[in-house]
Scaffold this active site. Structure first.
Site, PDB file in Angstrom:
ATOM      1  N   GLU A  27       0.822  -1.227   0.000  1.00 39.25           N
ATOM      2  CA  GLU A  27       0.000   0.000   0.000  1.00 39.25           C
ATOM      3  C   GLU A  27       0.851   1.270   0.000  1.00 39.25           C
ATOM      4  O   GLU A  27       2.030   1.251   0.341  1.00 39.25           O
ATOM      5  CB  GLU A  27      -0.954  -0.008   1.196  1.00 39.25           C
ATOM      6  CG  GLU A  27      -0.248  -0.144   2.522  1.00 39.25           C
ATOM      7  CD  GLU A  27      -0.893   0.672   3.613  1.00 39.25           C
ATOM      8  OE1 GLU A  27      -1.339   1.792   3.345  1.00 39.25           O
ATOM      9  OE2 GLU A  27      -0.898   0.191   4.755  1.00 39.25           O
ATOM     10  N   VAL A 108      -5.244   0.633   3.409  1.00 40.84           N
ATOM     11  CA  VAL A 108      -5.413  -0.825   3.403  1.00 40.84           C
ATOM     12  C   VAL A 108      -6.688  -1.166   2.638  1.00 40.84           C
ATOM     13  O   VAL A 108      -6.722  -2.064   1.798  1.00 40.84           O
ATOM     14  CB  VAL A 108      -5.484  -1.372   4.850  1.00 40.84           C
ATOM     15  CG1 VAL A 108      -6.007  -2.802   4.867  1.00 40.84           C
ATOM     16  CG2 VAL A 108      -4.110  -1.300   5.509  1.00 40.84           C
ATOM     17  N   ASP A 140     -15.436   6.740  15.273  1.00 47.55           N
ATOM     18  CA  ASP A 140     -14.313   6.570  14.351  1.00 47.55           C
ATOM     19  C   ASP A 140     -13.868   5.113  14.275  1.00 47.55           C
ATOM     20  O   ASP A 140     -13.183   4.605  15.152  1.00 47.55           O
ATOM     21  CB  ASP A 140     -13.144   7.474  14.764  1.00 47.55           C
ATOM     22  CG  ASP A 140     -12.064   7.553  13.688  1.00 47.55           C
ATOM     23  OD1 ASP A 140     -12.128   6.772  12.711  1.00 47.55           O
ATOM     24  OD2 ASP A 140     -11.165   8.401  13.827  1.00 47.55           O
ATOM     25  N   SER A 142     -12.139   2.574  11.292  1.00 44.78           N
ATOM     26  CA  SER A 142     -11.545   2.617   9.952  1.00 44.78           C
ATOM     27  C   SER A 142     -12.390   1.848   8.951  1.00 44.78           C
ATOM     28  O   SER A 142     -12.920   0.777   9.238  1.00 44.78           O
ATOM     29  CB  SER A 142     -10.141   2.006   9.993  1.00 44.78           C
ATOM     30  OG  SER A 142      -9.613   1.942   8.691  1.00 44.78           O
ATOM     31  N   ASP A 144     -11.137   0.311   6.749  1.00 42.53           N
ATOM     32  CA  ASP A 144     -10.383  -0.933   6.486  1.00 42.53           C
ATOM     33  C   ASP A 144     -11.237  -2.142   6.880  1.00 42.53           C
ATOM     34  O   ASP A 144     -11.274  -3.141   6.156  1.00 42.53           O
ATOM     35  CB  ASP A 144      -9.090  -0.984   7.312  1.00 42.53           C
ATOM     36  CG  ASP A 144      -8.020  -0.015   6.815  1.00 42.53           C
ATOM     37  OD1 ASP A 144      -8.240   0.667   5.805  1.00 42.53           O
ATOM     38  OD2 ASP A 144      -6.957   0.054   7.475  1.00 42.53           O
ATOM     39  N   LYS A 161      -2.999  -1.072  14.499  1.00 42.21           N
ATOM     40  CA  LYS A 161      -2.092  -0.123  15.120  1.00 42.21           C
ATOM     41  C   LYS A 161      -2.431   0.012  16.614  1.00 42.21           C
ATOM     42  O   LYS A 161      -3.587   0.058  16.990  1.00 42.21           O
ATOM     43  CB  LYS A 161      -2.155   1.212  14.392  1.00 42.21           C
ATOM     44  CG  LYS A 161      -1.338   1.136  13.103  1.00 42.21           C
ATOM     45  CD  LYS A 161      -1.354   2.415  12.309  1.00 42.21           C
ATOM     46  CE  LYS A 161      -2.637   2.570  11.570  1.00 42.21           C
ATOM     47  NZ  LYS A 161      -2.760   1.731  10.385  1.00 42.21           N
TER      48      LYS A 161
END
Ligand code: PSU
Ligand code: MN
Length: 308
Positions: A27, A108, A140, A142, A144, A161
């Site tokens: 990525e 991602v 919030d 992601s 992803d 993460k």
């Protein structure tokens, strides 16, 4: 006209896909927004070299002039990394990027989306996006996760993460039906840290086993991604007490500066990198390299004749 017909696929990548040879997608958000310049462009080249050493074709994905590029040249990636305010594009942004002709780095989510659309089965990153701390207020999470729920591709990552709410992310991965196996580990990795306290339900010992699981998913019609959780070795992880201290400070700084939305992940990573005298940067790079190495092995197993 297929959705990919105006995309630019590097000749080498297109050739490998046609022949069923192994390809690993990489990525560009991690390079453009996750790592500081000029180290980021070196890392992009190092990752491609690691994949090549394993006899696999690397395909770094990014959007140039609004058009998805699969196997972007070093030059184009450098242009992207050096242009100010380059966007972080999720799949929902790809249409607008095309219409308005803007460049962007792929997350991602969009890397997986584009890779799958062109027939690439394996992808390496550092840590997935997930559910942010304080999600009860901010909502919030992601994209992803929701994209991986609907994209059948193997994604090698060192967990999510560690700036995120890891427990909540694991719950969402379960709700969304995203496949998850540990690679030679029983515990979910902690990105900068080798492990978290969260136990995994499934463990693979080899790239071959991962390939078998993914083939089986495809065969029975499970259309989510298979996330392969690959840990950095304990001797190479960030010192856990430094990690916890930096995280506390980084979250406070984000709060004080009113950082939110798409900017929060790059902000927190950058805070770590500038306040750990380069230690977190070094660890982040090692994480992604290890994942690229494993992804290449898995891609090779997926390209080999199946034994199940
Ligand atoms: N892994 C890294 N560094 C990164 C990322 C992943 O080691 O910067 C990027 C990925 O592109 C991922 C994005 O999709 O962070 C998540 O951003 P957000 O939390 O805004 O969805
Ligand atoms: Mn977000």
């Amino acid at each position: 006209m297929s959705k990919t017909s105006n995309w630019v696929i590097a000749e080498e990548v297109a050739h490998a896909i046609r022949l069923g040879d192994p390809v690993v997608a990489l990525e560009s958000t991690l390079i453009v927004h996750g790592l500081p310049s000029p180290r980021n462009l070196e890392v992009a080249q190092e990752l491609e070299a690691i994949v090549r050493e394993a006899g696999v074709v690397p395909a770094t994905i990014a959007v140039v002039g609004g058009v998805p590029h699969v196997g972007v040249s070093a030059n184009k990636l450098a242009q992207l990394a050096n242009s100010p305010d380059v966007r972080k594009l999720a799949p929902r942004d790809l249409a607008m990027a095309k219409v308005f002709g803007v460049p962007g780095a792929t997350t991602v989510a969009s890397t997986a989306f584009i890779a799958h659309a062109v027939g690439i089965k394996c992808f390496a990153t550092g840590g997935l996006g997930g559910v942010h701390r304080g999600y009860q207020e901010s909502f919030d999470e992601s994209n992803d996760l929701t994209t991986l729920a609907a994209t059948p591709i193997v994604v090698v990552s060192s967990g999510v993460k560690s700036i995120l709410d890891v427990a909540a992310t694991l719950e969402r991965m379960e709700s969304l039906g995203i496949g998850l196996v540990g690679y030679q580990t029983d515990f979910f990795p902690g990105f900068y840290l080798s492990t978290t306290e969260f136990r995994l339900e499934w463990r693979c010992e080899s790239a071959h086993e991962v390939a078998q699981v993914f083939r089986q998913q495809r065969e029975i019609g499970v259309s989510s991604a298979l996330v392969v959780a690959n840990s950095i070795k304990p001797s190479a992880q960030l010192d856990p007490s430094l990690h916890d201290e930096l995280l506390k400070q980084a979250l406070a700084a984000a709060n004080a500066n009113d950082v939110s939305g798409k900017a929060i992940t790059p902000f927190l990573l950058e805070y770590f990198h500038t306040n750990s005298a380069g230690q977190s940067l070094h660890v982040n790079v090692e994480i992604v390299k290890g994942n690229a190495r494993l992804a290449a092995e898995i891609a090779s197993s997926l390209a080999a004749p199946s034994d199940i």
